[in-house]
Design an enzyme around this catalytic site. Structure first.
Site, PDB file in Angstrom:
ATOM      1  N   TYR A 101       0.852  -1.190   0.000  1.00  0.00           N
ATOM      2  CA  TYR A 101       0.000   0.000   0.000  1.00  0.00           C
ATOM      3  C   TYR A 101       0.885   1.237   0.000  1.00  0.00           C
ATOM      4  O   TYR A 101       1.842   1.327   0.779  1.00  0.00           O
ATOM      5  CB  TYR A 101      -0.904   0.021   1.248  1.00  0.00           C
ATOM      6  CG  TYR A 101      -1.682   1.309   1.358  1.00  0.00           C
ATOM      7  CD1 TYR A 101      -2.949   1.410   0.791  1.00  0.00           C
ATOM      8  CD2 TYR A 101      -1.127   2.432   1.965  1.00  0.00           C
ATOM      9  CE1 TYR A 101      -3.650   2.609   0.846  1.00  0.00           C
ATOM     10  CE2 TYR A 101      -1.819   3.633   2.013  1.00  0.00           C
ATOM     11  CZ  TYR A 101      -3.074   3.707   1.446  1.00  0.00           C
ATOM     12  OH  TYR A 101      -3.755   4.896   1.485  1.00  0.00           O
ATOM     13  N   GLU A 189      -3.477   7.505  -4.162  1.00  0.00           N
ATOM     14  CA  GLU A 189      -3.281   6.217  -3.503  1.00  0.00           C
ATOM     15  C   GLU A 189      -3.068   5.099  -4.515  1.00  0.00           C
ATOM     16  O   GLU A 189      -3.765   5.038  -5.527  1.00  0.00           O
ATOM     17  CB  GLU A 189      -4.548   5.940  -2.680  1.00  0.00           C
ATOM     18  CG  GLU A 189      -4.519   4.678  -1.875  1.00  0.00           C
ATOM     19  CD  GLU A 189      -5.847   4.485  -1.132  1.00  0.00           C
ATOM     20  OE1 GLU A 189      -5.972   4.993  -0.004  1.00  0.00           O
ATOM     21  OE2 GLU A 189      -6.761   3.857  -1.688  1.00  0.00           O
TER      22      GLU A 189
END
Ligand code: GDP
Ligand code: MN
Length: 377
Positions: A101, A189
């Site tokens: 992530y 993101e």
């Protein structure tokens, strides 16, 4: 403004972040065509503006173009969390070794942007954040200095990234940082950022939120807005220059001024109610705008009462009252309405509304209490 995965990845790609080859399709036959062009295994991904598409069955692998067509047919017929799927992204499938992530957002408390990264990337990052927050590392960035090389290295070390990937990873961090800053994003993101079996990094998923207040600087990005995917009330509100955000409660709020609108919501909650929306009709709103605002509030079937809280400064209370009367002719709501008018031309406004069978209130507390009671009744 939310961007779709395919839009976010296109932007990432402009900043040098590697993404899979692929294109977006609106029909199953287009999806087949793309899969043919790509050759080999593909992944067909629903493009809807919510997370958790994978878990909802909106992301499927296909071995052949025929299979891609079948899968696309299914996905294009789906609804994910209430949103119809109108487009799919067809990408070359990746051989995943590890999912990471990586994201940037604004940390209001720290008053600066923050990089967040985790070796436990993929679909469960919210769970990771809840159960094992120590697995998410955070590095704050001075917006004037930008991302420093040592910080990119700190992030890599923080997620135990093997050294052979550090350079690639730092390039991706720099690209993501520039995308975030230059697009005036509030979130950029990559989840997952993948280590491929072929030993390189690639952004498999992308998500960007752009600051609506900065969109005027980015005509090219504003064009990316997908009105099909927004709550239609929000699109309608923008047309009339109203700031409207739909919420889950049952008391519709119509207020002039953002600060007063927030206060109104707080007071409604204080008296045990839940606001159905945030709505700022703005200073100097005339009858047209008020009528539009009222129609928008009433499209929400959850709304059981409406609270008008108007402080007449630049906005004149009689104008607002005329707007309410115009809207009443138009929409004929059969729910209770509580109105509090104070300030410029309040007396004229109240006179106009005298026959409209509205519940009047003197103070904001009084108005909130009456709205909560009316919504419960
Ligand atoms: P999200 O569920 O909306 O976050 O969608 P993602 O694009 O992140 O995909 C969810 C998951 O699907 C990823 O974490 C991967 O595990 C898997 N996935 C996505 N693309 C591929 C691919 O090309 N190959 C493989 N094997 N899995 C993929
Ligand atoms: Mn994802």
């Amino acid at each position: 403004m939310k961007l779709h995965e395919y839009q976010s990845k296109q932007i990432f790609s402009r900043y040098g972040i590697p993404i899979p080859k692929g294109r977006v399709a609106a029909t199953a036959s287009e999806a087949k065509q793309i899969a043919e062009e790509l050759g080999g295994m593909v992944v067909v991904k629903s493009q809807v503006l919510v997370g958790g598409r994978g878990k909802a069955g909106g992301i499927r692998l296909a071995k052949t173009s025929k299979e891609a067509e079948e899968v696309a047919t299914q996905i294009l017929g789906m609804e994910i969390k209430g949103l119809p799927v109108r487009k799919v992204l067809v990408d070359s499938a990746a051989n995943i070794d590890q999912e990471i992530y990586l994201g940037i957002t604004n940390d209001r408390a720290a008053r600066r942007p923050v990089f967040m990264a985790s070796a436990a990337g993929g679909v469960e990052i919210e769970e990771v954040a809840r159960l094992t927050p120590e697995k998410i590392i955070k590095v704050h960035i001075d917006p004037l200095l930008g991302l420093r090389d040592y910080q990119a290295r700190d992030i890599a070390i923080g997620i135990d990234l093997p050294k052979e990937y550090w350079k690639q990873f730092a390039d991706i961090c720099r690209g993501l940082w520039r995308a975030y800053m230059e697009c005036d994003a509030t979130l950029a993101e990559i989840n997952p950022l993948v280590i491929l079996k072929e030993k390189s990094l690639i952004a498999l998923d992308g998500k960007m939120l752009l600051d609506d207040n900065a969109l005027f600087r980015h005509p090219d990005l504003s064009e990316m807005r997908d009105v099909d995917e927004e709550a239609s009330a929000e699109t309608e509100a923008r047309k009339y220059g109203l700031s409207f955000i739909k919420l889950d409660g049952n008391i519709g709020c119509m207020v002039n001024g953002a600060g007063l609108a927030m206060t109104t919501m707080d007071i409604v909650k204080l008296f045990g109610g839940e606001p159905a929306n945030f709505l700022d009709i703005g200073g100097g709103a005339g009858a047209d705008k008020v009528a539009a605002a009222m129609r928008i509030i009433l499209t929400d079937k959850n709304v059981k009462a409406i609270l008008f809280n108007v402080f007449g400064g630049i906005t004149r209370c009689d104008e607002v009252a005329k707007g309410i009367l115009a809207a009443l002719k138009d929409v004929k709501p059969n729910i209770p309405m509580v109105v509090r008018l104070v300030g410029t031309n309040a007396e004229e406004g109240r006179k106009l509304l005298a026959d409209a069978q509205m519940i009047t209130a003197e103070t904001l507390a009084d108005a909130a209490r009456k709205s909560v009671a009316a919504a419960k009744a």
